[in-house]
Structure formats: C-alpha cells, structure tokens
Write an enzyme that holds these catalytic residues in place. Structure first.
Site, PDB file in Angstrom:
ATOM      1  N   TYR A   1       0.831  -1.205   0.000  1.00  0.00           N
ATOM      2  CA  TYR A   1       0.000   0.000   0.000  1.00  0.00           C
ATOM      3  C   TYR A   1       0.861   1.249   0.000  1.00  0.00           C
ATOM      4  CZ  TYR A   1      -3.948  -2.973   1.488  1.00  0.00           C
ATOM      5  OH  TYR A   1      -4.919  -3.930   1.589  1.00  0.00           O
TER       6      TYR A   1
ATOM      7  N   SER B   1     -13.485  -3.782   2.059  1.00  0.00           N
ATOM      8  CA  SER B   1     -14.489  -3.071   1.249  1.00  0.00           C
ATOM      9  C   SER B   1     -15.911  -3.391   1.702  1.00  0.00           C
ATOM     10  CB  SER B   1     -14.323  -3.407  -0.237  1.00  0.00           C
ATOM     11  OG  SER B   1     -13.080  -2.982  -0.722  1.00  0.00           O
ATOM     12  N   PRO B   2     -16.186  -3.323   3.013  1.00  0.00           N
ATOM     13  CA  PRO B   2     -17.531  -3.654   3.491  1.00  0.00           C
ATOM     14  C   PRO B   2     -18.589  -2.639   3.060  1.00  0.00           C
ATOM     15  CG  PRO B   2     -16.250  -2.707   5.272  1.00  0.00           C
ATOM     16  CD  PRO B   2     -15.303  -2.914   4.126  1.00  0.00           C
TER      17      PRO B   2
ATOM     18  N   GLY C   1     -18.629  -1.431  -0.013  1.00  0.00           N
ATOM     19  CA  GLY C   1     -18.613  -1.445  -1.476  1.00  0.00           C
ATOM     20  C   GLY C   1     -17.748  -0.351  -2.061  1.00  0.00           C
TER      21      GLY C   1
ATOM     22  N   GLY D   1     -17.230   2.416  -0.937  1.00  0.00           N
ATOM     23  CA  GLY D   1     -17.915   3.689  -0.756  1.00  0.00           C
ATOM     24  C   GLY D   1     -19.219   3.814  -1.520  1.00  0.00           C
ATOM     25  N   PHE D   2     -19.427   2.971  -2.515  1.00  0.00           N
ATOM     26  CA  PHE D   2     -20.637   3.076  -3.341  1.00  0.00           C
ATOM     27  C   PHE D   2     -21.902   2.926  -2.507  1.00  0.00           C
ATOM     28  CE2 PHE D   2     -23.989   1.339  -6.041  1.00  0.00           C
ATOM     29  CZ  PHE D   2     -23.936   2.169  -7.158  1.00  0.00           C
TER      30      PHE D   2
ATOM     31  N   GLY E   1     -23.877   5.802  -0.563  1.00  0.00           N
ATOM     32  CA  GLY E   1     -24.732   6.759  -1.245  1.00  0.00           C
ATOM     33  C   GLY E   1     -24.179   8.163  -1.273  1.00  0.00           C
TER      34      GLY E   1
END
Length: 339
Positions: A55, A212-213, A215, A217-218, A221
């Site tokens: 990273y 990525s729980p 998504g 950030g998707f 919302g």
C-alpha cells in the site's frame, strides 16, 4: 467499542480500520491529515489497524512493495503501540505487473525478507496479525504458511492470516499452523465467499475480516461518478460501466437506512455483523475513510441490530448487482475465481 475474538485466540475490536484508504489509490491525502484520521480511529476504540507492504505510492528508482502506508502507520505506533492490533500483509509484488513478472510471491526467502522489511518500516518488533496477501500459484500454500510459522516461532509475528484464499487453501494452511483470520471482500453486494469460504471459517474457528464492506464507498450513497472517475473505483466494472444499473442495489440500502433512521454505512456494516452471527463466524470489518466524522458513524454500527424486514431486504441486494467485484483482469486474483 465491543471486542471480538478471531481465530487462534486473537482478541481485537469488532470494527477495524482499512488504512489503504489513506493512500493514492483513492486520490491521495497528506500524511499529517492521514495520521489525524488514524489517531481519531483509535480514539473511537478501533484497535485493529490494517495495512500492507504494497500500500502506498511507489518510490522512485525502486522495485517491489512501496511500503509507504506502513511508514505512515509507524507514526501512529510510535505513541500508541499498546492500543493497536497491528495487521499487515505480504505477497503481492505489484498490481498490474508487466508480462512475465509474477504478481505474487510466496517462497520462504521472500516471506522472511518481507517480514523484516515490514518490521523496519513499522518501527516495531512484532506484527500482531500477518497475512499472506495473495497466494503464489507456483508454490503450495502449505509451504508459504510453513515459512510464516517460522516467523511466529521467532517472535516476529503473533498470529497468521490469509487473504483471498479458497476453502481448500484455508484448510491446507490451517493444518500447518492455526489461522487467525481470512480477509476477503464481503458485503451486501459481494457474497461469493458465503458459498465455501465462510463455512470453512466456521468449521475451523477462523475469524473473518471483510475488506471493502461499504462497497468501496458506493453503498454509502455519498459518492458521485465524477468523484471516482480518476481513481481505481471508476475503472471497476461495478462502478464504471454499471454505475447506473447498480443504483437499484443502492436504493434498497437507502430505503432500509431511511426507515431505521441510520446511515447507509451503518446499515451495511450492521448487516455484516448479522451475517457473521448467522454463519457462526467472528467478523471484524475494516472500512476505510479519510473523514474523522465518518469514524464515529461507522463505530456506532457495532451496536445496531437490524430487524427481520431489514435483513430480508438487504439479503436481496446481491441479486441486483451488475459487474464483478474483481479489480484485476485475472479471474484467479480473487478466491471465487479459483473455487
């Protein structure tokens, strides 16, 4: 903050922090701001801080893992080592490696080299949870884990983890040395691990650390298409080509959140805790953020219990999603591509 016990007796906070969010992958953030976010996370009771040797921004005139995110985490550890369950990873030699260059390595010499390099960058004498980030397709996972186990015996590592492994690979590794945690993507819109990996974790008493729980950030919302156009998320099939189609999945999450008067992030994190309870697996999600305000929001999700109607609605989300969760061209880069 509630505590949980993952596998191999590893006790930590029920919510972790994914430090990859504090890298150039999602657009970049200056080190002082990033350190402030890390300190605020620990202030909220988050103990599990997750990083990796790969990273961060690659350094000029160097090859191999960048390590700059570990160097950032080292600044947190300098003052708060006893407050942190330190997790890092090795094994990815570089995403998007040129033809003929392996994207992952798991040989014993490389494992030893990476462990020592991470310890130097982190400026600590022991790693609490050390993951194999991706298995080497040319080396049996048992061989890699055997080398990792030697570093546990040497006192450089406390617990071992695996990232994006299949159920068969987990069982083979666990037979060599107890595995404390498996880290893979798991959320309301990424549920492939529930077919085989999660049951294997339950069978073996291994904890699960969903990355990525939210998504990427998707599912919060809060993102716009323009915001992600220039980072890795805009190049994924879910958030690139299928942005519009996947609004229907987001709408389900938003409807549940509005009815319960909680945020989208709290909704999907609470679903993960419920999913862990249903599966009989200890779960410690590691959402990342650059916003100090979001830390308290995410931490509150640990205590939220969803009702049956909310769970039923959220269980339907994955069926509405278009596009793969894989961010790499190689199907085998994630466990579902090898099951």
């Amino acid at each position: 903050m509630q505590t949980i016990t993952l596998g191999d007796g590893l006790e930590t906070s029920a919510l972790g922090f994914g430090a990859m969010a504090l890298t150039h992958v999602y657009g970049g953030v200056d080190d002082d701001t990033a350190l402030g976010v890390l300190n605020s996370a620990v202030d909220e009771g988050v103990r599990l801080v997750d990083t990796a040797d790969v990273y961060g921004q690659p350094k000029p005139d160097t090859t191999g893992p960048a390590g700059t995110n570990e160097e950032l985490v080292a600044r947190l550890l300098a003052d708060r080592r006893d407050d942190v369950t330190l997790a890092t990873k090795f094994g990815i030699t570089g995403l998007g490696a040129p033809a003929g260059v392996k994207a992952s390595r798991g040989d014993a010499d490389y494992a030893r080299e990476c462990c020592d390099a991470s310890l130097r960058r982190l400026r600590t004498d022991v790693i609490d949870l050390w993951y194999l980030h991706r298995r080497d397709p040319d080396i049996p996972v048992q061989e890699t884990v055997g080398a990792m186990a030697e570093l546990v015996a040497a006192g450089k590592v406390r617990h071992l983890g695996l990232s994006e492994v299949t159920a068969a690979e987990l069982r083979a590794a666990h037979a060599v040395h107890p595995i404390a945690a498996v880290q893979s993507e798991w959320s309301v819109w990424s549920r492939d691990v529930e077919a085989q990996v999660i049951p294997a974790c339950a069978e073996l008493g291994v904890g699960f650390v969903p990355y990525s729980p939210l998504g990427r950030g998707f599912l919060t919302g809060t993102l716009t298409r323009d915001q992600i156009a220039s980072d890795v998320r805009g190049r994924t099939s879910r958030m690139g080509d299928n942005w519009d189609i996947n609004q229907r999945a987001l709408a389900v999450v938003t409807d549940v959140a509005e009815r319960l008067r909680i945020t989208n992030a709290q909704t999907v994190l609470a679903w993960l805790y419920a999913a862990g309870r249903r599966a009989g697996v200890a779960v410690a999600p590691i959402p990342g953020t650059r916003s100090i305000a979001r830390l308290a929001e995410n931490a509150a999700a640990v205590d939220i219990v969803l009702d049956d109607a909310a769970l039923a609605a959220l269980d339907s989300v994955a069926q509405l999603v278009a596009g793969s969760r894989n961010i790499a061209a190689d199907p085998a880069w994630i466990s579902a591509g090898r099951e």
